[in-house]
Design a protein around this motif. Structure first.
Motif, PDB file in Angstrom:
ATOM      1  N   TYR A  85     -16.592  -4.082  30.366  1.00  0.00           N
ATOM      2  CA  TYR A  85     -15.147  -3.854  30.246  1.00  0.00           C
ATOM      3  C   TYR A  85     -14.816  -2.393  30.527  1.00  0.00           C
ATOM      4  N   VAL A 145      -7.967  -6.764  27.104  1.00  0.00           N
ATOM      5  CA  VAL A 145      -9.275  -6.898  26.468  1.00  0.00           C
ATOM      6  C   VAL A 145      -9.640  -8.377  26.299  1.00  0.00           C
ATOM      7  N   THR A 205     -10.699  -6.666  18.328  1.00  0.00           N
ATOM      8  CA  THR A 205     -11.280  -7.992  18.584  1.00  0.00           C
ATOM      9  C   THR A 205     -12.455  -8.282  17.663  1.00  0.00           C
ATOM     10  N   ARG A 251      -9.388 -12.676  16.477  1.00  0.00           N
ATOM     11  CA  ARG A 251      -9.227 -13.187  17.845  1.00  0.00           C
ATOM     12  C   ARG A 251      -7.782 -13.599  18.100  1.00  0.00           C
ATOM     13  N   VAL A 278     -10.476   1.931  25.230  1.00  0.00           N
ATOM     14  CA  VAL A 278     -11.431   0.836  25.056  1.00  0.00           C
ATOM     15  C   VAL A 278     -11.718   0.592  23.583  1.00  0.00           C
ATOM     16  N   GLN A 292     -12.584 -10.551  28.323  1.00  0.00           N
ATOM     17  CA  GLN A 292     -13.571 -11.353  27.592  1.00  0.00           C
ATOM     18  C   GLN A 292     -13.500 -12.831  27.964  1.00  0.00           C
ATOM     19  N   ALA A 295     -18.685  -5.507  26.328  1.00  0.00           N
ATOM     20  CA  ALA A 295     -18.019  -4.215  26.102  1.00  0.00           C
ATOM     21  C   ALA A 295     -18.349  -3.204  27.190  1.00  0.00           C
ATOM     22  N   TRP A 316     -11.065  -3.011  21.375  1.00  0.00           N
ATOM     23  CA  TRP A 316     -12.327  -3.703  21.146  1.00  0.00           C
ATOM     24  C   TRP A 316     -12.617  -3.805  19.656  1.00  0.00           C
ATOM     25  N   MET A 337     -19.741   1.993  22.249  1.00  0.00           N
ATOM     26  CA  MET A 337     -19.390   0.829  21.440  1.00  0.00           C
ATOM     27  C   MET A 337     -20.543  -0.160  21.373  1.00  0.00           C
ATOM     28  N   ALA A 339     -19.990   0.628  16.731  1.00  0.00           N
ATOM     29  CA  ALA A 339     -18.528   0.618  16.871  1.00  0.00           C
ATOM     30  C   ALA A 339     -17.888   1.934  16.469  1.00  0.00           C
ATOM     31  N   GLY A 377     -17.539   2.157  26.352  1.00  0.00           N
ATOM     32  CA  GLY A 377     -18.271   0.898  26.354  1.00  0.00           C
ATOM     33  C   GLY A 377     -19.719   1.076  25.955  1.00  0.00           C
TER      34      GLY A 377
END
Length: 410
Positions: free
Chosen positions: A261, A247, A37, A41, A30, A251, A258, A34, A169, A173, A166
């Motif tokens: 996910y 991912v 991103t 993008r 994950v 989204q 997050a 993430w 995060m 981060a 998740g």
């Protein structure tokens, strides 16, 4: 507690270390995409980080197989876990850097270097761990040991790791990478405690190419295993493609944050746990050939569902089906290889098998990112993100037909 875990100290240490190591892998599953991103993008750049992690399977699998047959497999695992600890600390530093977030291509490429090194360590560790198991348990216990080992790996790596990542995060981060450093340190310590007879490497002092050719000759002389490796390559190319864009799919198609996910991956892991527990019984009842057909059907159904739905519940069910199918495939084929391949050749033959079976993964990951990028201007982001799963579903359907004709004797 299962009898094998209670009575076999070496297996108990191995399965505990695998739980911790796979917990770290689940968190990274994950955390890496993430974090990507947060930097960009661009689906091609995001897929590139996934491709970089898989590229070592194409580049290093063959030499690692020769090395595995000549080195102390236990210490190979310890050293690669320590390397992954260092890489997690580097990733944590990147996540803490305000300059990296939103920086675009530069930061993503730096992250890709980290995932490449992480994947390189994974190649070494996984090949060493798979060849270590027959030295820890007796041959009649291999299906049971593989089933238990893979179930624990699924629970830690897919059931606990992703939602934990998740949650971490969502707080910061950098936190998932800090947690991972502890997991890999503990895994290395447990593996170091396993007592094994002194490893007897390949006795002949031949060079690399000569040693590798022994593994290639053995595989060519066993066409069933060769066909399984080629089929696995096609399966894994589709799987890597789906995971590379998952991912963004979560989204932009499913609309998940997050934390959700991570939960999506956890629901998928339920199927993996169930598959690991059921696989030895299914294989015993259906036999190898029919078990592999069931697994391929599961791959086709799960990818078709992901290719058609925008519903998170259906997506979770599809991921669960895919994970259960993967566990059935792995338990059956890994146990078969471990029983059939001579111990002195196990590292090399496994490396050739994995080169064919896993080497296509970076290509699949990059192809999925490029496919989504190419289709997005005309179709829009949502429909374009369905395309890699539809391609994987078609591939699995074709493999079912191939299995009916080419897996004679399985």
């Amino acid at each position: 507690m299962p009898q094998l875990v209670r009575h076999n100290r070496g297996f108990r240490l191995l399965i505990s270390a695998s739980a911790l190591s796979n917990l770290g892998d689940g968190i990274a599953l994950v955390a890496f995409p993430w974090l990507a991103t947060l930097m960009t993008r661009d689906p091609v750049l995001i897929a590139a980080t996934a491709a970089a992690q898989r590229l070592p399977w194409l580049l290093f699998t063959l030499p690692v197989g020769v090395w595995t047959d000549r080195a102390d497999r236990r210490m190979m695992i310890v050293r690669t876990d320590m390397l992954r600890l260092v890489l997690m600390l580097i990733a944590m530093t990147m996540a803490l850097s305000p300059a990296a977030i939103g920086d675009g291509a530069g930061s993503v490429l730096a992250l890709a270097v980290v995932t490449f090194l992480f994947g390189t360590a994974e190649v070494v560790r996984d090949n060493a761990a798979q060849t270590l198991l027959p030295a820890v348990v007796d041959a009649p216990d291999l299906e049971r040991a593989n089933g238990q080992l893979m179930t624990v790996e699924q629970i830690a790596g897919q059931f606990i790791g992703p939602p934990l990542a998740g949650l971490l995060m969502a707080l910061a981060a950098a936190l998932p990478f800090g947690a991972n450093s502890w997991a890999y340190a503990a895994s290395a310590a447990l593996i170091a405690l396993i007592a094994l007879p002194r490893h007897q490497p390949s006795a002949s002092p031949e060079g690399f190419l000569t040693a590798l050719s022994e593994g290639l000759r053995w595989l060519r002389g066993n066409p069933l295993i060769l066909r399984l490796a080629v089929m696995l390559g096609a399966i894994n190319a589709g799987f890597a493609g789906g995971m590379a864009v998952l991912v963004l799919y979560a989204q932009d198609v499913l609309g998940l944050p997050a934390s959700a996910y991570g939960m999506l991956l956890t629901f998928g892991a339920i199927g993996g746990v169930a598959g690991g527990l059921a696989a030895p019984h299914v294989a015993g009842r259906l036999g190898m050939r029919n078990s592999l057909r069931v697994a391929l059907a599961g791959f086709a159904i799960s990818n078709l569902t992901l290719g058609l739905t925008a519903d998170p519940a259906l997506a979770a069910m599809a991921l669960a089906t895919e994970a259960a199918s993967g566990m059935l495939w792995n338990v059956v084929t890994i146990s078969y290889r471990q029983r059939l391949i001579p111990g002195t050749l196990l590292g090399r033959v496994n490396s050739v098998y994995r080169f064919l079976g896993w080497g296509a993964m970076p290509l699949g990951a990059l192809a999925a990112g490029m496919l989504v990028s190419a289709l997005t201007p005309a179709w829009g982001a949502g429909p374009a993100l369905h395309a890699p799963y539809l391609v994987a579903a078609l591939t699995s359907a074709l493999l079912i037909l191939l299995a009916s004709r080419r897996l004679q004797g399985a």
